[in-house]
Motif scaffolding. Structure first.
Motif, PDB file in Angstrom:
ATOM      1  N   THR A  61      19.935  54.717  48.592  1.00  0.00           N
ATOM      2  CA  THR A  61      20.603  54.310  49.969  1.00  0.00           C
ATOM      3  C   THR A  61      20.889  55.516  50.753  1.00  0.00           C
ATOM      4  N   ASP A 179      29.199  48.900  52.748  1.00  0.00           N
ATOM      5  CA  ASP A 179      28.871  47.678  51.839  1.00  0.00           C
ATOM      6  C   ASP A 179      30.046  46.849  51.854  1.00  0.00           C
ATOM      7  N   ILE A 524      20.958  35.963  59.777  1.00  0.00           N
ATOM      8  CA  ILE A 524      21.882  36.560  58.756  1.00  0.00           C
ATOM      9  C   ILE A 524      23.318  35.949  59.075  1.00  0.00           C
ATOM     10  N   GLU A 528      27.131  39.521  56.132  1.00  0.00           N
ATOM     11  CA  GLU A 528      26.061  40.461  55.876  1.00  0.00           C
ATOM     12  C   GLU A 528      25.728  41.400  56.900  1.00  0.00           C
ATOM     13  N   SER A 530      26.729  44.505  58.322  1.00  0.00           N
ATOM     14  CA  SER A 530      27.063  45.811  57.847  1.00  0.00           C
ATOM     15  C   SER A 530      26.224  46.594  59.002  1.00  0.00           C
ATOM     16  N   ASP A 532      24.613  49.659  59.253  1.00  0.00           N
ATOM     17  CA  ASP A 532      22.984  49.838  58.865  1.00  0.00           C
ATOM     18  C   ASP A 532      22.305  48.758  58.519  1.00  0.00           C
ATOM     19  N   ARG A 533      22.612  47.681  58.183  1.00  0.00           N
ATOM     20  CA  ARG A 533      21.673  46.543  58.230  1.00  0.00           C
ATOM     21  C   ARG A 533      21.305  46.007  59.309  1.00  0.00           C
ATOM     22  N   ILE A 534      22.316  46.074  60.238  1.00  0.00           N
ATOM     23  CA  ILE A 534      21.624  45.483  61.685  1.00  0.00           C
ATOM     24  C   ILE A 534      20.695  46.465  62.064  1.00  0.00           C
ATOM     25  N   ARG A 536      18.739  48.538  60.695  1.00  0.00           N
ATOM     26  CA  ARG A 536      17.527  48.467  59.946  1.00  0.00           C
ATOM     27  C   ARG A 536      16.628  47.236  60.484  1.00  0.00           C
ATOM     28  N   LEU A 537      17.351  45.952  60.756  1.00  0.00           N
ATOM     29  CA  LEU A 537      16.559  44.682  60.973  1.00  0.00           C
ATOM     30  C   LEU A 537      16.114  44.911  62.486  1.00  0.00           C
ATOM     31  N   GLU A 540      13.056  46.859  62.380  1.00  0.00           N
ATOM     32  CA  GLU A 540      12.092  46.157  61.914  1.00  0.00           C
ATOM     33  C   GLU A 540      11.459  45.300  62.787  1.00  0.00           C
TER      34      GLU A 540
END
Length: 587
Positions: A61, A179, A524, A528, A530, A532-534, A536-537, A540
């Motif tokens: 992580t 998280d 999402i 969900e 967060s 960092d996740r946003i 990253r998506l 991508e």
């Protein structure tokens, strides 16, 4: 002599080529570490480049980075250049992992680092040196989840309060969520924190300062042992060192520390079977129940409202109201459901209601039977039933339905009635038409004739012109994307635009718009999301880094603007930025 000159020339040429050789390599702080330690990865190059792409860091992580540093110096007439991208990683578990290749473009060529193997073992004993900044931060920073009740009943409200305790020995300069917990077995409602307030308290008997970061009300939807996932933060901690500046002041070292609230397990009890009513719909709490009408006397074909309402404290949004049953002589429409519920630390409170519209057809008296509502009372730990009073509706005038009172025994027994003629049934038919003759006129060679003949010919150039414009618009792929993206941005931000000038409502509406846009585009859920996740998506999906950074900055602006004053100009700028960012992402 010539041999020495040739040898010197070859040596200088080789040295120049060696100095000009591009170096791009990956270095790790250690190749073997414990699961409770951090790993630093540096990607170093001796020449500046573009389009740096890090590896995916599978098995780890990313808790810090990328941090960029540049060194540029001249020593004895020779230039020395170095550029480094640094990442800080936390392992997700034991095993052997590979830091894969990173890539960069230098002078039109693509360079790659060599893969690096790293082994993660079990947790290791961290040094308990009081001078070690990481150890000092660990011992003086704690994130705690306080649960109001460890063994609640099914659908009984419990509260989870997350507190960050900070010792007076250190100070916190910044923090962010790494998280967020997912309450998959609960109905959850976050309580709005208007502002963060620092308070004094104790932790393990020692004086601490603490701040409440989040309050969440949970209603368990399953029985048995349920897990409340931890909240994880990354915190920037300023730790004092033994070094001092020239004025004697103590110097501080900043440490990025990851803290988690830890898993909490609660044991949810099922509601007792003994004494459970047949019509029990799952209501748990303390309630009042009533059935009321806005009028009890009226004429036929007039309407009245009958309201079935439950009020009090408990799981108001999680059960169905009992249905209203009326005699056949009252025409009943689908009820309108209304909720006036607020959520605080004790759970949901307020009222829910179903309002029925009733229309009597005939003259007479119509009793609305009593309605029962049952619930589980948490104070007495037993079931209770509340029954409403019977309501009689008196229809004074209207078509004669027998002029009798409708009772449960006679309900539904009314037969068909004969149609009697009163003499005015056909009053809407017009008997005198007052028809007039039209003028006789030849259509051939008239003005209308020539217009109908030439109009299609004149319209052909117009059809060709607009058809060509339409083809151009359809083939303009980029323009269509821009128009569609701008329309989508206006759709999601329409609510925020209505609240320009009202700071709180504006930023709540804009944050909701950004979340709804992500739910529609990235598929999402809000829980969900967060940062960092946003990010990253978005990466991508090949969204530009600058656009993704602006989107994250808008989310942070929505969070901070709720608690700090903001001008109308700043709100307008944030609105324009949100429109531009949504349009850019959709393109």
């Amino acid at each position: 002599m010539k041999l020495k000159l040739i040898f010197l020339t070859v040596f200088l040429t080789f040295a120049q080529l060696t100095w000009a050789q591009v170096k791009f390599e990956a270095k790790v702080s250690k190749k073997k570490l414990g699961v409770n330690e951090r790993l630093r990865v540096d990607f170093e190059m001796n020449k500046d480049g573009d389009n740096f792409t890090p590896p995916s860091f599978s098995g780890f992580t990313v808790v810090g980075g990328p941090n960029q540093s540049i060194s540029n110096s001249w020593i004895n007439g020779k230039r020395s250049y170095s550029k480094t991208f640094s990442y800080f990683l936390e392992p997700r578990g034991r095993g052997k992992f590979t830091i894969k290749q990173a890539t960069i473009e230098i002078d039109g060529q693509t360079y790659k680092t060599l893969p690096v193997r790293v082994e993660v073992t079990g947790a290791v004993d961290k040094p308990k040196d009081g001078n070690n900044t990481d150890f000092v931060a660990s011992e003086n920073l704690h994130l705690v989840a306080e649960v109001s009740k460890a063994n609640p009943y099914l659908n009984e409200a419990i509260t989870v309060v997350y507190k960050l305790y900070v010792s007076p020995r250190i100070s916190v300069s910044n923090w962010r969520e790494l998280d967020s917990p997912k309450y998959s077995d609960f109905w959850s409602q976050a309580i709005d924190m208007k502002q963060l307030k620092i308070e004094n308290g104790t932790y393990n008997g020692e004086p601490y300062r603490y701040v409440i970061l989040r309050k969440t009300v949970l209603y368990p939807q399953k029985t048995g042992k349920l897990n409340i996932e931890p909240l994880t933060l990354t915190v920037s901690v300023d730790v004092p060192t033994k070094r001092r500046d020239i004025f004697g002041g103590r110097l501080y070292s900043t440490v990025n520390k990851t803290v988690a609230a830890g898993n909490r397990t609660i044991n949810v009890k099922s509601l007792p079977l003994q004494g459970r009513p047949d019509d029990f719909s799952g209501a748990v709490g303390s309630f009042r129940f009533e059935v009321t009408t806005n009028k009890k006397e009226l004429d036929a074909t007039e309407s009245l409202d009958a309201k079935v309402m439950v009020s009090g404290t408990g799981n108001l949004k999680l059960f169905d109201l009992p249905k209203l049953v009326v005699p056949n002589g009252l025409e009943q429409y689908e009820p309108q459901h209304n909720e006036k519920v607020r959520t605080n630390l004790t759970g949901m409170a307020g009222n829910i209601s179903d309002t029925y519209t009733l229309v009597p057809q005939y003259k007479g008296k119509y009793p609305i039977p009593a309605v029962s509502f049952s619930y589980f009372d948490l104070k007495t730990e037993s079931y209770r039933r509340i029954t409403s009073d019977e309501i009689v509706i008196n229809v004074k005038t209207g078509p004669d339905g027998g002029n009798t009172t409708v009772t449960p025994e006679t309900e539904g027994t009314t037969g068909k009635k004969l149609v009697t003629q009163t003499g005015n049934q056909f009053r809407f038919l017009k008997l005198n038409a007052n028809l007039r003759p039209t003028k006789s006129e030849h259509f051939f060679k008239s003005t209308a004739y020539w217009l109908s003949l030439t109009a299609p010919l004149l319209a052909i150039p117009l059809f060709l012109f607009f058809g060509k414009k339409r083809e151009e618009r359809v083939s303009d792929v980029r323009g269509n994307r821009v128009r569609k993206a701008n329309k989508l941005a206006r759709k999601y931000l329409s609510e925020a635009k209505k609240n320009l000038g009202n700071q709180k409502e504006f930023y709540i509406a804009m944050e909701r718009a950004l979340h709804n846009y992500l739910k529609a585009k990235l598929h999402i859920q809000t829980s969900e999301m967060s940062k960092d996740r946003i990010q990253r998506l978005l990466k991508e999906r090949e969204v530009e880094d600058t656009v993704a950074i602006e989107f994250i900055a808008l989310l942070e602006s929505c969070e901070f603007a709720r608690y700090t004053p903001s001008s109308t100009t700043a709100m307008q700028q944030d609105y324009d930025k949100a429109s531009r960012v949504i349009a850019a992402i959709d393109r």
